[in-house]
Design a protein around this motif. Structure first.
Motif, PDB file in Angstrom:
ATOM      1  N   LYS A  43       0.808  -1.218   0.000  1.00 45.32           N
ATOM      2  CA  LYS A  43       0.000   0.000   0.000  1.00 45.32           C
ATOM      3  C   LYS A  43       0.840   1.267   0.000  1.00 45.32           C
ATOM      4  O   LYS A  43       0.311   2.364   0.157  1.00 45.32           O
ATOM      5  CB  LYS A  43      -0.935   0.010   1.221  1.00 45.32           C
ATOM      6  CG  LYS A  43      -1.950  -1.137   1.226  1.00 45.32           C
ATOM      7  CD  LYS A  43      -2.858  -1.086  -0.003  1.00 45.32           C
ATOM      8  CE  LYS A  43      -3.898  -2.195   0.016  1.00 45.32           C
ATOM      9  NZ  LYS A  43      -4.725  -2.168  -1.216  1.00 45.32           N
ATOM     10  N   ARG A  68      -2.490  11.503  -5.739  1.00 46.94           N
ATOM     11  CA  ARG A  68      -3.729  11.206  -5.011  1.00 46.94           C
ATOM     12  C   ARG A  68      -4.718  10.458  -5.908  1.00 46.94           C
ATOM     13  O   ARG A  68      -5.455   9.571  -5.462  1.00 46.94           O
ATOM     14  CB  ARG A  68      -4.352  12.496  -4.468  1.00 46.94           C
ATOM     15  CG  ARG A  68      -3.565  13.099  -3.301  1.00 46.94           C
ATOM     16  CD  ARG A  68      -4.365  14.159  -2.582  1.00 46.94           C
ATOM     17  NE  ARG A  68      -4.636  15.325  -3.411  1.00 46.94           N
ATOM     18  CZ  ARG A  68      -3.834  16.388  -3.485  1.00 46.94           C
ATOM     19  NH1 ARG A  68      -2.693  16.428  -2.784  1.00 46.94           N
ATOM     20  NH2 ARG A  68      -4.149  17.418  -4.252  1.00 46.94           N
ATOM     21  N   LYS A  69      -4.725  10.819  -7.174  1.00 47.87           N
ATOM     22  CA  LYS A  69      -5.580  10.114  -8.143  1.00 47.87           C
ATOM     23  C   LYS A  69      -5.166   8.640  -8.238  1.00 47.87           C
ATOM     24  O   LYS A  69      -6.022   7.740  -8.253  1.00 47.87           O
ATOM     25  CB  LYS A  69      -5.465  10.789  -9.508  1.00 47.87           C
ATOM     26  CG  LYS A  69      -6.406  10.248 -10.558  1.00 47.87           C
ATOM     27  CD  LYS A  69      -6.086  10.803 -11.941  1.00 47.87           C
ATOM     28  CE  LYS A  69      -6.136  12.315 -12.006  1.00 47.87           C
ATOM     29  NZ  LYS A  69      -5.847  12.813 -13.378  1.00 47.87           N
ATOM     30  N   GLU A  71      -3.619   6.931  -5.914  1.00 48.91           N
ATOM     31  CA  GLU A  71      -3.986   6.278  -4.656  1.00 48.91           C
ATOM     32  C   GLU A  71      -5.466   5.910  -4.643  1.00 48.91           C
ATOM     33  O   GLU A  71      -5.856   4.832  -4.182  1.00 48.91           O
ATOM     34  CB  GLU A  71      -3.653   7.182  -3.474  1.00 48.91           C
ATOM     35  CG  GLU A  71      -3.950   6.539  -2.123  1.00 48.91           C
ATOM     36  CD  GLU A  71      -3.585   7.426  -0.955  1.00 48.91           C
ATOM     37  OE1 GLU A  71      -3.704   6.950   0.196  1.00 48.91           O
ATOM     38  OE2 GLU A  71      -3.184   8.589  -1.165  1.00 48.91           O
ATOM     39  N   LYS A  72      -6.292   6.799  -5.162  1.00 55.65           N
ATOM     40  CA  LYS A  72      -7.732   6.528  -5.199  1.00 55.65           C
ATOM     41  C   LYS A  72      -8.042   5.336  -6.092  1.00 55.65           C
ATOM     42  O   LYS A  72      -8.923   4.522  -5.791  1.00 55.65           O
ATOM     43  CB  LYS A  72      -8.475   7.772  -5.678  1.00 55.65           C
ATOM     44  CG  LYS A  72      -9.984   7.641  -5.633  1.00 55.65           C
ATOM     45  CD  LYS A  72     -10.678   8.944  -6.012  1.00 55.65           C
ATOM     46  CE  LYS A  72     -12.189   8.822  -5.942  1.00 55.65           C
ATOM     47  NZ  LYS A  72     -12.869  10.097  -6.304  1.00 55.65           N
ATOM     48  N   GLN A  73      -7.291   5.218  -7.201  1.00 53.28           N
ATOM     49  CA  GLN A  73      -7.534   4.131  -8.150  1.00 53.28           C
ATOM     50  C   GLN A  73      -7.032   2.786  -7.635  1.00 53.28           C
ATOM     51  O   GLN A  73      -7.634   1.743  -7.905  1.00 53.28           O
ATOM     52  CB  GLN A  73      -6.864   4.439  -9.488  1.00 53.28           C
ATOM     53  CG  GLN A  73      -7.487   5.594 -10.261  1.00 53.28           C
ATOM     54  CD  GLN A  73      -6.741   5.889 -11.547  1.00 53.28           C
ATOM     55  OE1 GLN A  73      -5.828   5.151 -11.942  1.00 53.28           O
ATOM     56  NE2 GLN A  73      -7.113   6.972 -12.216  1.00 53.28           N
ATOM     57  N   GLY A  75      -5.358   2.288  -4.262  1.00 55.26           N
ATOM     58  CA  GLY A  75      -5.165   2.117  -2.826  1.00 55.26           C
ATOM     59  C   GLY A  75      -3.714   2.216  -2.403  1.00 55.26           C
ATOM     60  O   GLY A  75      -3.380   2.003  -1.228  1.00 55.26           O
ATOM     61  N   LYS A  77      -0.450   4.442  -1.682  1.00 53.21           N
ATOM     62  CA  LYS A  77       0.001   5.793  -1.385  1.00 53.21           C
ATOM     63  C   LYS A  77       1.429   5.973  -1.871  1.00 53.21           C
ATOM     64  O   LYS A  77       2.291   5.116  -1.641  1.00 53.21           O
ATOM     65  CB  LYS A  77      -0.065   6.066   0.122  1.00 53.21           C
ATOM     66  CG  LYS A  77       0.382   7.470   0.516  1.00 53.21           C
ATOM     67  CD  LYS A  77       0.233   7.686   2.009  1.00 53.21           C
ATOM     68  CE  LYS A  77       0.717   9.068   2.425  1.00 53.21           C
ATOM     69  NZ  LYS A  77      -0.037  10.157   1.761  1.00 53.21           N
TER      70      LYS A  77
END
Length: 443
Positions: A43, A68-69, A71-73, A75, A77
């Protein structure tokens, strides 16, 4: 700890860029380190980005929304560090030596073969390329600067660039100059008209070793010099190499069109002078975002191909740019190889290529992304045509990064001599280049 070749260690130990290698080794962090890296977590990734914008904070502002995009896609970081160019090679060589580096990193494409020789980077075979959509997604000229021929690439292209001549339209008009120079003789003649009233014609960065190499490599090709022979051995003191270095330094020493203070300039300082109207021309890669960030309107500047000795830019002695760009690599000993591969796929996706390359003013090395209207601007048209028709890659040899350091330092020393009013002669240039050649690893 990873082992790298003795030749690579010698190159690192002899480099002026990495004189702090041992002192820095204990402080190097990243995805495979024991001091707060990802430690194999699926992660978390660590990423060293190169400084592409006008400053590090601007790069963070550009990259963090995209991370951040990601990470959103996924998970996952991404821990971002933007590393200045003055430190980047040092940091990478330290990481390669210690085995403690990031998961993913940006590298100057000219370093690909040198870093490949350390064995620290993951090779990109067909299976690896398949995980990011295939090798054929990328422009062939960009792939040509990803490592030594005959070997799997050490990285994949991320941002492609070439050099151009940027000029201040108002300063040209005020001096009665109708068009940008197409040859070096024209540049000097134009430069003498522009260098007056405390302003100067041409910007340079005498303390920026990589930029020094980029300029003298192009001039070297125009003078028939390669800097390495067919066996990959250094050849820094040929007549063509000496003429190339002297021509570049003479813009300050003899022609008086570069301010003496430029001898001490580092990354982006020449762009700042140009944006503020202190110099009328600058030879640079993609520069539009820097000009905009410093308050220069797009209509205030123009762009033209880098001059040649005579005629028009083209192959052979009319080369007017090195194949510039940034590659993305994965450390071989990352503990999150799957996450690293997903991140490279994300950063080289058509959508991210359009976003990032349009922000930085670079050319997407991903073919599909080039169709976006954002890349039809006049500046990018010049850069794209140069890259395709009149640019050549720097030598893809294991000692290329050492070449940048020692010859870049030789040029820096000669600029310092010129700034102090000292004589720059063919003999003094050859002596500096001979000293540089002596610092290269001996096979």
């Amino acid at each position: 700890m990873r082992r790298i070749s003795a030749r690579a260690v010698r190159a690192a130990a002899g480099s002026a860029v990495v004189v702090s290698l041992l002192a820095a080794a204990t402080g190097c962090g990243g995805g495979t380190s024991a001091d707060g890296g990802s430690n194999g977590s699926p992660k978390t990734l660590t990423y060293w980005a190169s400084n592409q914008g006008p400053n590090i904070e601007a790069d963070k502002k550009t990259l963090e929304p995209e991370l951040r995009k990601f990470e959103k896609q996924t998970g996952i970081k991404v821990k971002l560090e933007v590393v200045p160019w003055s430190d980047l090679l040092n940091r990478i060589m330290t990481a390669a030596t210690s085995g403690q580096g990031p998961d993913v990193l940006n590298i100057g494409n000219t370093w690909s073969a040198s870093l490949q020789a350390t064995g620290a980077l993951m090779p990109w075979d067909e299976a690896s390329f398949g995980k990011i959509g295939g090798r054929d997604r990328f422009v062939e000229s960009a792939l040509g600067s990803t490592g030594a021929r005959g070997q799997d690439p050490a990285a994949v292209p991320l941002y492609s660039m070439s050099y151009a001549l940027y000029y201040n339209k108002k300063m040209f008009a005020d001096a009665g100059v109708a068009k940008p120079p197409a040859t070096w003789d024209e540049l000097v003649a134009t430069g003498k008209k522009l260098s007056k009233d405390g302003k100067w014609a041409l910007g340079a960065e005498g303390s920026n070793l990589s930029n020094n190499i980029h300029q003298v490599f192009v001039l070297g090709k125009q003078h028939g010099a390669d800097f390495f022979d067919a066996q990959g051995r250094p050849d820094f003191t040929s007549d063509g190499a000496v003429k190339a270095v002297k021509q570049y330094v003479d813009f300050m020493a003899k022609d008086k069109i570069i301010a003496p203070g430029n001898a001490e300039y580092a990354q982006n300082q020449s762009l700042s002078d140009f944006a503020k109207g202190r110099t009328a021309m600058v030879l640079w890669q993609a520069a539009a975002s820097t000009f905009t960030s410093q308050g220069m309107a797009d209509e205030d500047w123009g762009v033209a191909p880098v001059p040649v000795a005579s005629g028009a830019p083209g192959q052979g002695t009319a080369v007017n740019s090195m194949v510039a760009g940034i590659n993305m690599a994965v450390f071989k000993n990352t503990r999150n190889a799957d996450g690293a591969m997903k991140f490279v796929k994300f950063m080289t996706s058509d959508e991210e290529q359009r976003i990032l390359c349009s922000t930085y003013g670079s050319i997407p090395p991903v073919k599909a992304a080039q169709s976006d209207p954002a890349f039809d601007r006049p500046e990018l048209k010049v850069l794209r045509e140069t890259l395709g028709a009149s640019a050549q890659a720097l030598p893809q040899v294991p000692d290329e990064s050492q070449f940048e350091t020692v010859v870049g330092t030789a040029v820096k020393n000669l600029f310092a001599t010129a700034a102090g009013g000292g004589a720059v002669t063919e003999e003094s240039v050859k002596a500096e280049l001979a000293k540089a050649q002596q610092q290269m690893p001996q096979s």
